[in-house]
Scaffold this active site. Structure first.
Site, short mmCIF file in Angstrom:
data_model
loop_
_atom_site.label_atom_id
_atom_site.label_comp_id
_atom_site.label_asym_id
_atom_site.label_seq_id
_atom_site.Cartn_x
_atom_site.Cartn_y
_atom_site.Cartn_z
N ARG A 1 17.56 39.64 75.60
CA ARG A 1 18.21 39.51 76.91
C ARG A 1 19.72 39.32 76.81
O ARG A 1 20.41 39.35 77.82
CB ARG A 1 17.52 38.42 77.73
CG ARG A 1 17.48 37.06 77.09
CD ARG A 1 16.38 36.19 77.68
NE ARG A 1 16.39 36.18 79.14
CZ ARG A 1 17.37 35.70 79.88
NH1 ARG A 1 18.42 35.18 79.28
NH2 ARG A 1 17.30 35.72 81.19
N GLU B 1 0.92 25.71 54.15
CA GLU B 1 1.74 24.49 54.06
C GLU B 1 3.22 24.81 53.95
O GLU B 1 4.07 23.95 54.21
CB GLU B 1 1.29 23.63 52.87
CG GLU B 1 0.15 22.67 53.19
CD GLU B 1 0.42 21.80 54.41
OE1 GLU B 1 -0.25 22.03 55.45
OE2 GLU B 1 1.28 20.91 54.35
N ASP C 1 23.35 32.14 82.81
CA ASP C 1 22.17 31.33 82.51
C ASP C 1 22.49 29.88 82.27
O ASP C 1 23.58 29.52 81.84
CB ASP C 1 21.47 31.86 81.26
CG ASP C 1 20.59 33.04 81.58
OD1 ASP C 1 20.34 33.26 82.78
OD2 ASP C 1 20.18 33.73 80.65
N PRO D 1 9.60 24.64 59.48
CA PRO D 1 9.79 23.33 60.14
C PRO D 1 11.04 22.60 59.63
O PRO D 1 11.50 21.67 60.28
CB PRO D 1 8.53 22.54 59.75
CG PRO D 1 7.55 23.55 59.25
CD PRO D 1 8.36 24.68 58.70
C1 9D3 Z 1 2.83 17.84 56.42
C2 9D3 Z 1 4.15 18.34 56.75
N1 9D3 Z 1 4.17 19.50 57.65
C3 9D3 Z 1 5.61 19.92 57.74
C4 9D3 Z 1 6.20 19.50 59.03
C5 9D3 Z 1 3.33 20.61 57.16
C6 9D3 Z 1 3.52 21.88 57.85
C7 9D3 Z 1 3.31 22.01 59.21
C8 9D3 Z 1 3.43 23.23 59.84
C9 9D3 Z 1 3.89 23.01 57.13
C10 9D3 Z 1 4.00 24.23 57.76
C11 9D3 Z 1 3.78 24.34 59.10
C12 9D3 Z 1 3.88 25.65 59.77
N2 9D3 Z 1 5.00 25.68 60.73
C13 9D3 Z 1 5.90 26.64 60.70
O1 9D3 Z 1 5.80 27.54 59.90
C14 9D3 Z 1 7.02 26.61 61.61
C15 9D3 Z 1 7.44 25.64 62.58
C16 9D3 Z 1 6.88 24.38 62.99
O2 9D3 Z 1 5.82 23.93 62.55
N3 9D3 Z 1 7.54 23.67 63.93
C17 9D3 Z 1 8.71 24.10 64.50
N4 9D3 Z 1 9.25 25.25 64.16
C18 9D3 Z 1 8.62 26.00 63.20
S1 9D3 Z 1 9.16 27.46 62.64
C19 9D3 Z 1 7.91 27.65 61.58
#
Ligand code: 9D3
Length: 255
Positions: free
Chosen positions: A154, A116, A169, A89
Site C-alpha cells: 500500500r 524452535e 494514514d 521473535p
Molecule cells: C521458548 C522461547 N520461544 C521464543 C520466544 C520459542 C519460540 C516461539 C515461537 C520460537 C519460535 C517461535 C516461532 N515464532 C516466529 O517464528 C516468529 C514470531 C513470533 O513468535 N512472535 C512475533 N513475531 C514473530 S516473527 C516470527
C-alpha cells in the site's frame, strides 16, 4: 517491488497476493511474490529441514543447508542484490518507518522461521536484519512476511487511489486516527457529531485533529511522547480533556 519468500508454507504467504489491495498490486505488476521452499533442498527420503538442538532441549531447529540453498536459488534468480530479512521473535518490532525505508529497495527476501528457531549460523552468514511482529508467541514467521508484504504494497506508487493516500494514514503522522461516521445520521440511538454535518471545513479539521490527539493521549500515550506537539495541538488536547471532564464516561478516573 519483488519479494522472495523462503518458507515451508508457500501457499500461506502467496494468499496475501490474491485479494484486496495486495491482490490488485500483484495484478498491476507493481508487486511480485516468489516463494522458495527449503523442503525442496531437504536431505534424505523425508527431505528433512530440521534437526534436534545441540545441547539438548525441546523442539527442533531449522538447519543451515536447506535454508541456505533456498536463499541461494533466490539470489541466483535476482538481478540486484537481495536485502535479506528474517522474521523471528528476536527481531526489531516492525514499525511504519521501517516499512517506508524497505519499499525503497527493489528486491527483498523474507525468511520465515518455524519450529524452535533457525540455526544461528544462517542468521549470521546470510541475514541482514531480524524483524518481529511484537511480544507474543506465533508458530512461525509466515504471518510476519504477510504483514510486511501487505504494509509495503500500500506504500507503492499507484497502488492506492488518491482518496486513500498512504500519506494520510494513522502512524504516518504518529497519531491514531479520528472516529469516522457515515449514513444514517442516527444509529444505535447515537447521532453523528453535529460538527461533521455543518460544512464548516475549518471546524471539521480542528475536530478531527482534536479527536486524534485525544484518543492517542488516552489509548497510546507512548506514541504521543514521541510527538513534538505544537501550541495549536496542545490547545486542542486541552479542549479534549475539558470536554472529557464534562460528564463523559471517564469523569471519575481523570488524570
Ligand atoms: C521458548 C522461547 N520461544 C521464543 C520466544 C520459542 C519460540 C516461539 C515461537 C520460537 C519460535 C517461535 C516461532 N515464532 C516466529 O517464528 C516468529 C514470531 C513470533 O513468535 N512472535 C512475533 N513475531 C514473530 S516473527 C516470527
Amino acid at each position: 517491488m519483488r519479494f522472495d519468500i523462503v518458507t515451508l508454507f508457500p501457499e500461506l504467504v502467496t494468499a496475501v497476493g490474491e485479494s484486496g489491495v495486495t491482490g490488485r498490486a500483484v495484478q498491476q505488476g507493481r508487486l511480485v511474490l516468489e516463494t522458495w521452499n527449503p523442503r525442496d533442498w531437504g536431505a534424505g527420503f523425508h527431505q528433512a529441514v530440521d534437526d534436534r538442538p545441540y545441547g539438548g532441549g525441546p523442539g527442533m531447529v531449522m538447519q543451515y543447508g536447506p535454508l541456505a540453498s533456498a536463499l541461494e536459488a533466490a539470489r541466483a534468480d535476482a538481478t540486484a542484490p537481495l536485502h535479506v530479512i528474517a522474521l523471528t521473535p528476536q527481531g526489531r518490532p516492525i514499525r511504519q518507518a521501517m516499512l517506508r525505508e524497505l519499499v525503497r529497495k527493489p528486491r527483498v527476501a523474507l525468511v520465515c522461521g518455524r519450529y524452535e528457531g533457525i540455526d544461528e549460523r544462517f542468521i549470521e552468514a546470510q541475514v541482514d536484519e531480524e524483524w518481529s511482529l511484537g511480544d507474543y508467541v506465533l508458530s512461525g514467521g509466515e504471518l510476519g512476511a504477510m504483514v510486511v508484504i501487505d504494509a509495503c504494497a500500500r506504500l507503492l506508487p499507484g497502488v492506492l487511489g488518491h482518496a486513500d493516500s498512504a500519506g494520510q494514514d494513522s502512524f504516518s503522522e504518529g497519531l491514531l486516527d479520528c472516529p469516522h461516521y457515515t449514513r444514517p445520521e442516527v444509529a444505535a440511538g447515537r447521532a453523528v457529531p453535529s460538527v461533521l454535518l455543518g460544512g464548516d471545513h475549518g471546524a471539521i479539521r480542528r475536530w478531527r485533529r482534536r479527536e486524534a490527539l485525544g484518543r492517542t493521549w488516552e489509548r497510546r500515550p507512548d506514541l504521543l511522547a514521541r510527538e513534538e506537539l505544537g501550541v495549536e495541538d496542545l490547545a486542542l488536547l486541552d479542549e479534549y480533556r475539558v470536554e472529557r471532564r464534562k460528564g463523559g464516561p471517564h469523569t471519575e478516573s481523570d488524570d
